[in-house]
Design a protein around this motif. Structure first.
Motif, PDB file in Angstrom:
ATOM      1  N   LYS A  63       0.795  -1.230   0.000  1.00  0.00           N
ATOM      2  CA  LYS A  63       0.000   0.000   0.000  1.00  0.00           C
ATOM      3  C   LYS A  63       0.829   1.282   0.000  1.00  0.00           C
ATOM      4  CE  LYS A  63      -3.842  -2.247   2.407  1.00  0.00           C
ATOM      5  NZ  LYS A  63      -4.643  -2.310   3.659  1.00  0.00           N
ATOM      6  N   GLU A  64       2.028   1.231   0.564  1.00  0.00           N
ATOM      7  CA  GLU A  64       2.839   2.443   0.673  1.00  0.00           C
ATOM      8  C   GLU A  64       3.485   2.817  -0.661  1.00  0.00           C
ATOM      9  OE1 GLU A  64       3.227   4.606   2.896  1.00  0.00           O
ATOM     10  OE2 GLU A  64       2.599   3.704   4.796  1.00  0.00           O
ATOM     11  N   TYR A  65       3.759   4.097  -0.825  1.00  0.00           N
ATOM     12  CA  TYR A  65       4.520   4.547  -1.987  1.00  0.00           C
ATOM     13  C   TYR A  65       5.932   3.976  -1.905  1.00  0.00           C
ATOM     14  CZ  TYR A  65       0.905   8.032  -2.987  1.00  0.00           C
ATOM     15  OH  TYR A  65      -0.271   8.658  -3.290  1.00  0.00           O
ATOM     16  N   PHE A  66       6.508   3.686  -3.066  1.00  0.00           N
ATOM     17  CA  PHE A  66       7.856   3.120  -3.094  1.00  0.00           C
ATOM     18  C   PHE A  66       8.853   4.058  -2.423  1.00  0.00           C
ATOM     19  CE2 PHE A  66      12.037   2.356  -4.931  1.00  0.00           C
ATOM     20  CZ  PHE A  66      12.159   0.984  -4.765  1.00  0.00           C
ATOM     21  N   SER A  67       8.680   5.361  -2.616  1.00  0.00           N
ATOM     22  CA  SER A  67       9.610   6.323  -2.017  1.00  0.00           C
ATOM     23  C   SER A  67       9.589   6.245  -0.493  1.00  0.00           C
ATOM     24  CB  SER A  67       9.275   7.745  -2.472  1.00  0.00           C
ATOM     25  OG  SER A  67       7.943   8.091  -2.118  1.00  0.00           O
ATOM     26  N   THR A  68       8.403   5.999   0.071  1.00  0.00           N
ATOM     27  CA  THR A  68       8.277   5.865   1.528  1.00  0.00           C
ATOM     28  C   THR A  68       8.959   4.590   2.007  1.00  0.00           C
ATOM     29  OG1 THR A  68       6.160   7.038   1.473  1.00  0.00           O
ATOM     30  CG2 THR A  68       6.632   5.733   3.441  1.00  0.00           C
ATOM     31  N   ILE A  69       8.749   3.509   1.263  1.00  0.00           N
ATOM     32  CA  ILE A  69       9.377   2.232   1.601  1.00  0.00           C
ATOM     33  C   ILE A  69      10.896   2.364   1.523  1.00  0.00           C
ATOM     34  CG2 ILE A  69       9.609  -0.193   0.949  1.00  0.00           C
ATOM     35  CD1 ILE A  69       6.784   0.064  -0.332  1.00  0.00           C
ATOM     36  N   LYS A  70      11.374   2.980   0.463  1.00  0.00           N
ATOM     37  CA  LYS A  70      12.814   3.135   0.252  1.00  0.00           C
ATOM     38  C   LYS A  70      13.450   3.925   1.393  1.00  0.00           C
ATOM     39  CE  LYS A  70      16.099   4.400  -3.423  1.00  0.00           C
ATOM     40  NZ  LYS A  70      17.008   5.317  -2.712  1.00  0.00           N
TER      41      LYS A  70
ATOM     42  N   ASP B 248       4.685 -11.957  -4.245  1.00  0.00           N
ATOM     43  CA  ASP B 248       4.022 -11.245  -5.336  1.00  0.00           C
ATOM     44  C   ASP B 248       4.147  -9.736  -5.139  1.00  0.00           C
ATOM     45  OD1 ASP B 248       2.564 -11.016  -7.704  1.00  0.00           O
ATOM     46  OD2 ASP B 248       0.628 -11.114  -6.682  1.00  0.00           O
ATOM     47  N   GLN B 249       3.899  -9.278  -3.921  1.00  0.00           N
ATOM     48  CA  GLN B 249       3.998  -7.845  -3.639  1.00  0.00           C
ATOM     49  C   GLN B 249       5.442  -7.353  -3.730  1.00  0.00           C
ATOM     50  OE1 GLN B 249       1.325  -5.873  -3.402  1.00  0.00           O
ATOM     51  NE2 GLN B 249       0.187  -7.759  -3.816  1.00  0.00           N
ATOM     52  N   LEU B 250       6.375  -8.143  -3.261  1.00  0.00           N
ATOM     53  CA  LEU B 250       7.787  -7.762  -3.351  1.00  0.00           C
ATOM     54  C   LEU B 250       8.215  -7.583  -4.801  1.00  0.00           C
ATOM     55  CD1 LEU B 250       9.270 -10.109  -0.618  1.00  0.00           C
ATOM     56  CD2 LEU B 250       9.555  -7.628  -0.657  1.00  0.00           C
ATOM     57  N   ARG B 251       7.824  -8.524  -5.646  1.00  0.00           N
ATOM     58  CA  ARG B 251       8.253  -8.484  -7.039  1.00  0.00           C
ATOM     59  C   ARG B 251       7.487  -7.430  -7.841  1.00  0.00           C
ATOM     60  NH1 ARG B 251       8.488 -14.691  -8.981  1.00  0.00           N
ATOM     61  NH2 ARG B 251       9.143 -13.669 -10.925  1.00  0.00           N
ATOM     62  N   GLN B 252       6.201  -7.276  -7.552  1.00  0.00           N
ATOM     63  CA  GLN B 252       5.401  -6.255  -8.249  1.00  0.00           C
ATOM     64  C   GLN B 252       5.940  -4.851  -8.015  1.00  0.00           C
ATOM     65  OE1 GLN B 252       1.117  -5.899  -8.016  1.00  0.00           O
ATOM     66  NE2 GLN B 252       0.885  -8.098  -7.697  1.00  0.00           N
ATOM     67  N   THR B 253       6.303  -4.582  -6.776  1.00  0.00           N
ATOM     68  CA  THR B 253       6.690  -3.224  -6.381  1.00  0.00           C
ATOM     69  C   THR B 253       8.159  -2.909  -6.604  1.00  0.00           C
ATOM     70  OG1 THR B 253       7.096  -3.990  -4.118  1.00  0.00           O
ATOM     71  CG2 THR B 253       4.889  -3.137  -4.608  1.00  0.00           C
ATOM     72  N   GLY B 254       8.969  -3.946  -6.830  1.00  0.00           N
ATOM     73  CA  GLY B 254      10.406  -3.729  -6.946  1.00  0.00           C
ATOM     74  C   GLY B 254      11.107  -3.677  -5.604  1.00  0.00           C
ATOM     75  N   VAL B 255      10.361  -3.941  -4.535  1.00  0.00           N
ATOM     76  CA  VAL B 255      10.962  -3.930  -3.202  1.00  0.00           C
ATOM     77  C   VAL B 255      11.924  -5.106  -3.033  1.00  0.00           C
ATOM     78  CG1 VAL B 255      10.479  -4.039  -0.711  1.00  0.00           C
ATOM     79  CG2 VAL B 255       9.044  -2.648  -2.196  1.00  0.00           C
ATOM     80  N   ASP B 256      11.758  -6.151  -3.842  1.00  0.00           N
ATOM     81  CA  ASP B 256      12.715  -7.264  -3.787  1.00  0.00           C
ATOM     82  C   ASP B 256      14.128  -6.776  -4.101  1.00  0.00           C
ATOM     83  OD1 ASP B 256      11.946  -6.765  -6.451  1.00  0.00           O
ATOM     84  OD2 ASP B 256      12.222  -8.853  -7.065  1.00  0.00           O
ATOM     85  N   LYS B 257      14.246  -5.930  -5.101  1.00  0.00           N
ATOM     86  CA  LYS B 257      15.565  -5.392  -5.471  1.00  0.00           C
ATOM     87  C   LYS B 257      16.077  -4.421  -4.411  1.00  0.00           C
ATOM     88  CE  LYS B 257      14.755  -5.863 -10.458  1.00  0.00           C
ATOM     89  NZ  LYS B 257      13.431  -6.503 -10.323  1.00  0.00           N
TER      90      LYS B 257
END
Length: 210
Positions: A72-79, A100-109
């Protein structure tokens, strides 16, 4: 147990079935540290008592906890949260929803980048399962959610073995025994609720009570 680190980074992992039962084993690494707490795997689960018990233990250790739902969070907030943290923790829940959420959002990288800086990742149940090269083996325990968007079941590929949490522990006693029996060619590492796997650089150990 010897472990091969799949990514070209030396990382620190603490993989377990039930964090509140084993977190004290690494108390010195957690006390007063900044923790990103990712509950995403648990969002659609019925029972989520393990989420509250994990938070309680972190708070007891004086950790500064920031909760981030990566779905749900913006990627910038997660980063920003990941970069500021000392520890990145993933709760249990549904392994397929989490990967699925990790790969969809790019948070895996993003996660791998932060682990490459020497940060500690704590994975509880689903959070441990996703570290494997592939998570198809766990489908008997975790059903794929509606809307699962991946064309394969690739995990984070951080390690060359496959964590099987809650081994011979109610209510997963039968299903964990079945999974271990049905995948004889996989390097499955079963752990009960009072054990954990520590990975530090290129070495690993199973700690806790058998």
């Amino acid at each position: 147990m010897k472990v091969e680190i799949k990514e070209d980074i030396c990382m620190k992992l603490f993989l377990c079935s039930h964090f509140s039962s084993v977190g004290n084993l690494i108390k010195e690494e957690i006390e007063m540290k900044k923790v990103v707490f990712v509950p995403t795997a648990s969002l659609n689960e019925g029972y989520t008592g393990y989420v509250g018990s994990a938070k309680k233990l972190f708070n007891k250790m004086g950790a500064v906890v920031t909760e981030i739902d990566i779905s749900k969070e913006y990627f910038s907030t997660i980063k920003s949260a990941f970069e500021d943290a000392n520890i990145i923790y993933f709760t249990g829940g549904n392994s397929f929803f989490l990967i699925d959420q990790l790969r969809q959002t790019g948070v895996d990288k993003l996660l791998k980048e932060e682990l490459g800086k020497g940060k500690l990742m704590i994975g509880e149940s689903a959070g441990a399962i996703i570290c494997a090269p592939n998570i198809s083996y766990i489908e008997r325990m975790d059903k794929k959610p509606e809307g699962y968007s991946q064309s394969d079941d690739g995990g984070l590929n951080l390690i060359d073995f496959y964590v099987l949490p809650h081994y011979l522990t109610a209510p997963f006693k039968k299903i964990t025994a079945t999974i271990l029996r049905e995948f004889p060619d996989l390097k499955i590492c079963p752990i009960n609720n009072h054990q954990a796997i520590t990975v530090d650089g290129r070495s690993s150990n199973i700690i806790g009570e058998q």
